[in-house]
Write a protein that holds these residues in place. Structure first.
Motif, PDB file in Angstrom:
ATOM      1  N   THR A 146     -19.436  16.666  22.046  1.00  0.00           N
ATOM      2  CA  THR A 146     -20.679  16.643  21.747  1.00  0.00           C
ATOM      3  C   THR A 146     -21.171  17.563  20.544  1.00  0.00           C
ATOM      4  O   THR A 146     -20.381  18.593  20.337  1.00  0.00           O
ATOM      5  CB  THR A 146     -21.792  17.403  22.939  1.00  0.00           C
ATOM      6  N   TYR A 147     -21.699  16.928  19.596  1.00  0.00           N
ATOM      7  CA  TYR A 147     -21.967  17.567  18.282  1.00  0.00           C
ATOM      8  C   TYR A 147     -23.642  18.299  18.484  1.00  0.00           C
ATOM      9  O   TYR A 147     -24.024  19.475  17.900  1.00  0.00           O
ATOM     10  CB  TYR A 147     -21.736  16.666  17.074  1.00  0.00           C
ATOM     11  N   LYS A 148     -24.383  17.573  19.015  1.00  0.00           N
ATOM     12  CA  LYS A 148     -26.101  17.851  18.804  1.00  0.00           C
ATOM     13  C   LYS A 148     -26.256  19.215  19.794  1.00  0.00           C
ATOM     14  O   LYS A 148     -27.041  19.986  19.465  1.00  0.00           O
ATOM     15  CB  LYS A 148     -26.900  16.698  19.509  1.00  0.00           C
ATOM     16  N   CYS A 149     -25.332  19.268  20.784  1.00  0.00           N
ATOM     17  CA  CYS A 149     -25.536  20.359  21.831  1.00  0.00           C
ATOM     18  C   CYS A 149     -25.278  21.728  20.922  1.00  0.00           C
ATOM     19  O   CYS A 149     -25.767  22.874  21.308  1.00  0.00           O
ATOM     20  CB  CYS A 149     -24.814  20.429  23.035  1.00  0.00           C
ATOM     21  N   LEU A 150     -24.030  21.505  20.113  1.00  0.00           N
ATOM     22  CA  LEU A 150     -23.599  22.722  19.601  1.00  0.00           C
ATOM     23  C   LEU A 150     -24.641  23.132  18.571  1.00  0.00           C
ATOM     24  O   LEU A 150     -25.078  24.264  18.246  1.00  0.00           O
ATOM     25  CB  LEU A 150     -22.307  22.545  18.944  1.00  0.00           C
ATOM     26  N   ALA A 151     -25.148  21.986  17.844  1.00  0.00           N
ATOM     27  CA  ALA A 151     -26.137  22.018  16.824  1.00  0.00           C
ATOM     28  C   ALA A 151     -27.448  22.820  17.295  1.00  0.00           C
ATOM     29  O   ALA A 151     -27.895  23.477  16.567  1.00  0.00           O
ATOM     30  CB  ALA A 151     -26.200  20.726  16.258  1.00  0.00           C
ATOM     31  N   ALA A 152     -27.655  22.255  18.391  1.00  0.00           N
ATOM     32  CA  ALA A 152     -29.025  22.773  19.170  1.00  0.00           C
ATOM     33  C   ALA A 152     -28.681  24.244  19.445  1.00  0.00           C
ATOM     34  O   ALA A 152     -29.786  25.125  19.110  1.00  0.00           O
ATOM     35  CB  ALA A 152     -29.288  22.132  20.253  1.00  0.00           C
ATOM     36  N   GLU A 153     -27.745  24.664  19.813  1.00  0.00           N
ATOM     37  CA  GLU A 153     -27.422  26.230  20.201  1.00  0.00           C
ATOM     38  C   GLU A 153     -27.536  26.989  19.086  1.00  0.00           C
ATOM     39  O   GLU A 153     -28.012  28.120  18.889  1.00  0.00           O
ATOM     40  CB  GLU A 153     -26.076  26.233  20.596  1.00  0.00           C
ATOM     41  N   ARG A 154     -26.789  26.368  17.884  1.00  0.00           N
ATOM     42  CA  ARG A 154     -26.898  27.235  16.612  1.00  0.00           C
ATOM     43  C   ARG A 154     -28.394  27.238  16.098  1.00  0.00           C
ATOM     44  O   ARG A 154     -28.714  28.088  15.606  1.00  0.00           O
ATOM     45  CB  ARG A 154     -25.935  26.550  15.721  1.00  0.00           C
ATOM     46  N   GLY A 155     -28.807  26.032  16.382  1.00  0.00           N
ATOM     47  CA  GLY A 155     -30.475  25.974  15.878  1.00  0.00           C
ATOM     48  C   GLY A 155     -31.075  27.085  16.584  1.00  0.00           C
ATOM     49  O   GLY A 155     -32.045  27.641  15.964  1.00  0.00           O
ATOM     50  N   ASN A 156     -31.109  27.124  17.791  1.00  0.00           N
ATOM     51  CA  ASN A 156     -31.754  28.043  18.631  1.00  0.00           C
ATOM     52  C   ASN A 156     -31.472  29.440  18.093  1.00  0.00           C
ATOM     53  O   ASN A 156     -32.643  30.318  18.133  1.00  0.00           O
ATOM     54  CB  ASN A 156     -31.503  27.922  19.968  1.00  0.00           C
ATOM     55  N   LYS A 157     -30.425  29.744  18.029  1.00  0.00           N
ATOM     56  CA  LYS A 157     -30.027  30.932  17.394  1.00  0.00           C
ATOM     57  C   LYS A 157     -30.612  31.512  16.008  1.00  0.00           C
ATOM     58  O   LYS A 157     -31.070  32.627  15.695  1.00  0.00           O
ATOM     59  CB  LYS A 157     -28.450  31.143  17.292  1.00  0.00           C
ATOM     60  N   ARG A 158     -30.531  30.380  15.165  1.00  0.00           N
ATOM     61  CA  ARG A 158     -31.207  30.465  13.894  1.00  0.00           C
ATOM     62  C   ARG A 158     -32.879  30.472  14.054  1.00  0.00           C
ATOM     63  O   ARG A 158     -33.320  31.536  13.188  1.00  0.00           O
ATOM     64  CB  ARG A 158     -30.947  29.215  13.040  1.00  0.00           C
ATOM     65  N   ILE A 159     -33.366  29.993  14.919  1.00  0.00           N
ATOM     66  CA  ILE A 159     -34.853  30.061  15.232  1.00  0.00           C
ATOM     67  C   ILE A 159     -35.116  31.554  15.716  1.00  0.00           C
ATOM     68  O   ILE A 159     -36.129  32.177  15.150  1.00  0.00           O
ATOM     69  CB  ILE A 159     -35.483  29.146  16.035  1.00  0.00           C
ATOM     70  N   GLU A 160     -34.269  31.859  16.626  1.00  0.00           N
ATOM     71  CA  GLU A 160     -34.589  33.304  17.058  1.00  0.00           C
ATOM     72  C   GLU A 160     -34.454  34.285  15.954  1.00  0.00           C
ATOM     73  O   GLU A 160     -35.262  35.315  16.201  1.00  0.00           O
ATOM     74  CB  GLU A 160     -33.267  33.600  18.221  1.00  0.00           C
ATOM     75  N   GLU A 161     -33.647  34.187  15.270  1.00  0.00           N
ATOM     76  CA  GLU A 161     -33.393  35.310  14.081  1.00  0.00           C
ATOM     77  C   GLU A 161     -34.808  34.952  13.002  1.00  0.00           C
ATOM     78  O   GLU A 161     -34.986  36.300  12.896  1.00  0.00           O
ATOM     79  CB  GLU A 161     -32.118  34.924  13.502  1.00  0.00           C
ATOM     80  N   ALA A 162     -35.147  33.988  12.757  1.00  0.00           N
ATOM     81  CA  ALA A 162     -36.117  33.671  12.241  1.00  0.00           C
ATOM     82  C   ALA A 162     -37.368  34.193  12.643  1.00  0.00           C
ATOM     83  O   ALA A 162     -38.377  34.904  12.184  1.00  0.00           O
ATOM     84  CB  ALA A 162     -36.672  32.275  11.745  1.00  0.00           C
ATOM     85  N   TYR A 163     -37.620  34.211  14.021  1.00  0.00           N
ATOM     86  CA  TYR A 163     -38.753  34.631  14.739  1.00  0.00           C
ATOM     87  C   TYR A 163     -38.797  36.195  14.704  1.00  0.00           C
ATOM     88  O   TYR A 163     -39.599  36.828  14.399  1.00  0.00           O
ATOM     89  CB  TYR A 163     -38.549  34.154  15.949  1.00  0.00           C
ATOM     90  N   ASN A 164     -37.690  36.790  15.083  1.00  0.00           N
ATOM     91  CA  ASN A 164     -37.575  38.244  14.931  1.00  0.00           C
ATOM     92  C   ASN A 164     -37.663  38.903  13.675  1.00  0.00           C
ATOM     93  O   ASN A 164     -38.202  39.956  13.547  1.00  0.00           O
ATOM     94  CB  ASN A 164     -35.977  38.712  15.632  1.00  0.00           C
ATOM     95  N   ASN A 165     -37.244  38.051  12.755  1.00  0.00           N
ATOM     96  CA  ASN A 165     -37.101  38.585  10.991  1.00  0.00           C
ATOM     97  C   ASN A 165     -38.755  38.366  10.383  1.00  0.00           C
ATOM     98  O   ASN A 165     -38.735  38.809   9.203  1.00  0.00           O
ATOM     99  CB  ASN A 165     -36.149  38.440  10.447  1.00  0.00           C
ATOM    100  N   LYS A 166     -39.493  37.304  11.217  1.00  0.00           N
ATOM    101  CA  LYS A 166     -40.697  37.133  10.607  1.00  0.00           C
ATOM    102  C   LYS A 166     -40.435  36.450   9.326  1.00  0.00           C
ATOM    103  O   LYS A 166     -40.975  36.323   8.133  1.00  0.00           O
ATOM    104  CB  LYS A 166     -41.649  38.062  10.279  1.00  0.00           C
ATOM    105  N   GLU A 167     -39.317  35.386   9.131  1.00  0.00           N
ATOM    106  CA  GLU A 167     -38.620  34.868   8.120  1.00  0.00           C
ATOM    107  C   GLU A 167     -39.401  33.358   7.694  1.00  0.00           C
ATOM    108  O   GLU A 167     -39.868  32.723   8.655  1.00  0.00           O
ATOM    109  CB  GLU A 167     -37.377  34.477   8.289  1.00  0.00           C
TER     110      GLU A 167
END
Length: 382
Positions: free
Chosen positions: A87-108
């Motif tokens: 699967t590629y989309k699940c990995l992308a989603a996990e990385r996307g979640n991580k990216r969104i979490e960082e943006a949320y915490n950093n108010k990016e």
């Protein structure tokens, strides 16, 4: 010690993999419904279209090509056909979640293209993660139609991050508010009363026009649009029109504008042009029961009283005059301080013939007016 067979040596040359493991592979074949990868294992990895993306319209033959390297996640070591399910989309989603979490915490501040316009807002996708921006957070003003944002790249911040519920909320409004505050501060820092600045007509109403001065709106009231009369602002201004305006007053965050520049003031040399006794020509602008207002030039009106229209009795100005009619009159009074001018048409009409001219000549009799008045008072007293 027994020697290993060729098959055993070949088996040991391949790495071991496990379900859930992230592996790197090289694309060796691309078909409309699947991608085949060499992942360094004894069996090839199979990446179905529905595990590549949630977008059913994606064309795999255009998305990847032979020789590309990809990181994928192992779903099954053996899919039943002796191949590895990936699967590629699940990995992308996990990385996307991580990216969104960082943006949320950093108010990016994130930038993404609008992928869908919904009844209640906009949908954007960041690294495979769908983010919803409610209509109330799309702009700092009410947006009646959100379709103008379709396929547009917009900026926003993440204000709610809830991966368990797959709830990700974006906010564009606060960025707009912050930007406007910054622009307003810059504008107020550089302007002062009396300055002439450039602006763009943003909105036109019955009472005036709002002018964008570069992040701050100023009000150009109808009374400040011209030294003359303005019937309606929409007959003079259009949205998007550029013009130079004068800063008349700054009161807190409110700016009053004017187009009544001093050098264009028609009253500047009015005392010379409209001195008492001057004969002028003007157009009837409006009428009342007591007289007519005559425009001598834009911004200069004079009153023609009903008693000064004719030597004959006139009940109402409208009985003999009409709006737009051009008349000639004599200036009988001028007040520069109050900007008031009085006119007379009667003064230009021939005077009535004196009794002496109308009747045969007779002996001239002198009359003592004061004596006659006293005599009349005595008779009244008796």
């Amino acid at each position: 010690m027994s020697e290993l067979t060729f098959e055993q040596m070949l088996e040991e040359s391949f790495k071991t993999i496990h379900t859930g493991e992230v592996v790197s592979g090289t694309v060796i074949d691309v078909k409309p419904e699947q991608i085949i990868l060499n992942i360094g294992y004894k069996a090839d990895g199979i990446l179905p279209k529905n595990e590549y993306s949630n977008d059913s319209t994606v064309d795999l033959t255009q998305a990847v090509k032979v020789g590309d390297t990809m990181e994928v996640k192992v779903l099954k070591v053996n899919d039943g056909d002796g191949q590895v399910a990936l699967t590629y989309k699940c990995l992308a989603a996990e990385r996307g979640n991580k990216r969104i979490e960082e943006a949320y915490n950093n108010k990016e501040v994130l930038t993404a293209k609008v992928t869908q316009v919904l009844d209640g807002g906009l949908s954007v996708t960041v690294e495979g993660v769908r983010i919803f921006i409610p209509a109330s957070l799309v702009s700092d003003t009410y947006e009646r139609d959100l379709n103008k944002y379709a396929d547009q790249e917009i900026q926003f911040v993440i204000t709610e991050y809830n991966p368990k519920r797959r709830r990700y909320i974006g906010d564009r409004k606060q960025l707009i508010v912050a930007k406007k505050a910054e622009m307003q501060a810059a504008v107020f820092a550089r302007i002062k009363e009396g300055d002439v600045v450039e602006g763009t007509v943003k909105n036109v109403t019955d009472f005036g026009a709002f002018i964008d001065l570069g992040g701050v709106d100023g009000l150009l009231h109808i009374s400040e649009m011209s030294w003359g009369r303005i019937e309606h602002p929409k007959k003079v201004f259009t949205v998007g029109q550029e013009l130079k305006v004068m800063i008349k007053e700054i009161n807190g965050n409110k700016i009053a504008l004017s187009l009544k520049f001093d050098e264009l003031n028609p009253w500047k040399d009015a005392s010379t042009k409209f001195a008492i006794g001057t004969i002028v020509t003007g157009k009837v602008a409006r009428m009342t029961d007591f007289g007519a207002f005559v425009e001598l030039e834009p911004g200069v009106d004079a009153l023609l009283h009903v008693s000064q229209i004719s030597r004959e009795r006139v009940e109402k100005p409208s009985d003999v005059l009409s709006v737009g009619q051009e008349i000639t009159a004599k200036i009988t009074d001028f007040n520069e301080e109050t900007h008031k001018i009085s006119l007379s048409m009667k003064a230009l009409l021939p005077s009535q013939k004196s009794r002496k001219e109308k009747e045969p000549e007779a002996d001239v009799v002198s009359v003592d007016i004061e004596a006659e008045i006293a005599k009349q008072q005595e008779e009244d007293a008796e």
